[in-house]
Design a protein around this motif. Structure first.
Motif, PDB file in Angstrom:
ATOM      1  N   MET A 213      50.815 -20.166  15.271  1.00 53.18           N
ATOM      2  CA  MET A 213      51.935 -20.786  14.745  1.00 53.18           C
ATOM      3  C   MET A 213      53.198 -19.704  14.948  1.00 53.18           C
ATOM      4  O   MET A 213      53.942 -20.265  15.039  1.00 53.18           O
ATOM      5  N   LEU A 214      52.827 -18.229  14.654  1.00 56.51           N
ATOM      6  CA  LEU A 214      53.916 -17.404  15.028  1.00 56.51           C
ATOM      7  C   LEU A 214      54.393 -17.607  16.349  1.00 56.51           C
ATOM      8  O   LEU A 214      55.767 -17.461  16.771  1.00 56.51           O
ATOM      9  N   ALA A 217      56.416 -20.562  16.762  1.00 52.42           N
ATOM     10  CA  ALA A 217      57.796 -20.383  15.985  1.00 52.42           C
ATOM     11  C   ALA A 217      58.622 -19.694  16.925  1.00 52.42           C
ATOM     12  O   ALA A 217      59.843 -19.930  17.053  1.00 52.42           O
ATOM     13  N   TYR A 218      58.298 -18.647  17.797  1.00 47.49           N
ATOM     14  CA  TYR A 218      59.090 -17.606  18.510  1.00 47.49           C
ATOM     15  C   TYR A 218      59.385 -18.738  19.722  1.00 47.49           C
ATOM     16  O   TYR A 218      60.778 -18.578  20.145  1.00 47.49           O
ATOM     17  N   SER A 220      59.978 -21.620  19.797  1.00 47.38           N
ATOM     18  CA  SER A 220      60.895 -22.667  19.399  1.00 47.38           C
ATOM     19  C   SER A 220      62.139 -22.016  18.954  1.00 47.38           C
ATOM     20  O   SER A 220      63.172 -22.896  18.446  1.00 47.38           O
ATOM     21  N   LEU A 222      62.797 -20.234  16.506  1.00 49.04           N
ATOM     22  CA  LEU A 222      63.000 -20.083  15.095  1.00 49.04           C
ATOM     23  C   LEU A 222      62.996 -18.833  14.426  1.00 49.04           C
ATOM     24  O   LEU A 222      63.578 -18.390  13.379  1.00 49.04           O
ATOM     25  N   TYR A 228      59.315 -11.665  15.549  1.00 47.01           N
ATOM     26  CA  TYR A 228      57.930 -11.870  16.091  1.00 47.01           C
ATOM     27  C   TYR A 228      57.068 -10.896  16.431  1.00 47.01           C
ATOM     28  O   TYR A 228      55.774 -10.849  15.873  1.00 47.01           O
TER      29      TYR A 228
END
Length: 247
Positions: A213-214, A217-218, A220, A222, A228
Motif C-alpha cells: 500500500m505504501l 501511494a508513492y 500514485s 500521494l 515513503y
C-alpha cells in the motif's frame, strides 16, 4: 345371310302351323282354313284330320297320321286327298327348312372368318405405345406413393420436448442441512476441495500488505520520496527487519 336363313325357318314353321291348325284345333281356327283349301283342293273346301295317337304313330305311315278330303260349298265330299300330296308338301317344307339351316350355318362361318381377318389385319400395339403405357403407369404409381407418404407424414404428431425433472433428493440425504442449496450449488458451479496440499504462493502477511500500500501511494504521487522512505523504514523496524540503508 344368317338373318335370312332364320326368317326362312320361321316362315316354314308359320306356314305349317297355319295349314294344320284348323285340323288340330277344330272350328276355333276356321279363319285359317283358306291355306289348306288353296294348297290341297285348289280353292274347294279341304277337310283335314290329324291323328297323333300312339297306334297311328307306331305304324310309321303318313296316311295314318294325316288324312283328308275335298268338299264343295255345300259340304258334299268330292275326292280324298292322296297321301302323296301330303308327302310332297311336307318334303317341300323340310327342304326349305334345311336351306334356312344351311344359310344360318354359312352365315355364322362367314362371320367368324371376317372377324378373324379383321383381327389379323388390325394393327397391334407398337413397342413405342407399350413403353409409353408402362411409363404412364409407373408415373401414376410414383404419384400415388408420394401422396401416401405425404399423408402419413402429416399424420405424425411432433413430440414436445419435456423439461427434465429436478433431481430428487435421495432418502439418505433427507433431513441434512443445506441439502437443497448444496444440490443447486453443485449443479451450477463445481466446488473445489482443499485436502491440505501446499499452495504454490504463500498467503500475504500484514507487513507485506502495508508495504504494498505504501508503494502504491508513492507511485500514485500521494506522498513524497522522503515520507515513503521514512514510513518504510519504520515498518521494517517494527517487524524486526533491518533496513538495507542502516546496514
Amino acid at each position: 345371310m344368317t338373318r335370312l336363313g332364320l326368317w326362312i325357318i320361321l316362315g316354314v314353321l308359320a306356314f305349317a302351323a297355319v295349314t294344320l291348325l284348323p285340323a288340330i284345333i277344330g272350328d276355333d281356327a276356321r279363319d285359317l282354313q283358306f291355306a289348306a283349301d288353296i294348297l290341297f283342293c285348289d280353292g274347294d273346301q279341304a277337310v283335314l284330320s290329324v291323328n297323333l295317337s300312339e297306334a297311328a304313330l307306331a305304324k310309321g305311315n303318313l296316311g295314318s297320321v294325316l288324312s283328308g278330303f275335298c268338299a264343295d260349298s255345300r259340304g258334299n265330299r268330292l275326292a280324298p286327298i292322296p297321301a302323296s300330296h301330303f308327302a310332297d308338301w311336307l318334303t317341300l317344307l323340310v327342304g326349305v327348312g334345311l336351306i334356312g339351316i344351311l344359310m344360318i350355318g354359312l352365315g355364322v362361318f362367314l362371320r367368324a372368318g371376317r372377324s378373324a381377318i379383321v383381327a389379323v389385319a388390325a394393327p397391334g400395339p407398337s413397342p413405342a405405345s407399350v413403353n409409353a403405357a408402362r411409363v404412364r403407369q409407373r408415373d401414376a404409381e410414383d404419384v400415388a406413393a408420394r401422396s401416401q407418404a405425404n399423408y402419413q407424414r402429416s399424420q405424425i404428431v411432433p413430440s414436445v420436448p419435456q423439461a427434465k425433472a429436478a433431481a430428487s433428493t435421495p432418502d439418505w440425504m433427507l433431513g441434512m442441512p443445506a441439502t437443497g442449496n448444496a444440490s443447486q450449488g453443485a449443479a451450477s458451479t463445481p466446488q473445489r476441495f482443499d485436502f491440505g496440499e501446499a499452495t504454490t504462493s504463500p498467503p500475504q502477511t500484514d507487513l507485506q500488505t502495508q508495504l504494498n500500500m505504501l508503494q502504491l501511494a508513492y507511485e500514485s504521487s500521494l506522498i513524497w520520496r522522503s515520507e515513503y522512505d521514512a514510513r518504510r523504514e519504520a515498518l521494517l523496524r517494527q517487524a524486526g527487519i533491518v533496513s538495507a540503508n542502516q546496514g
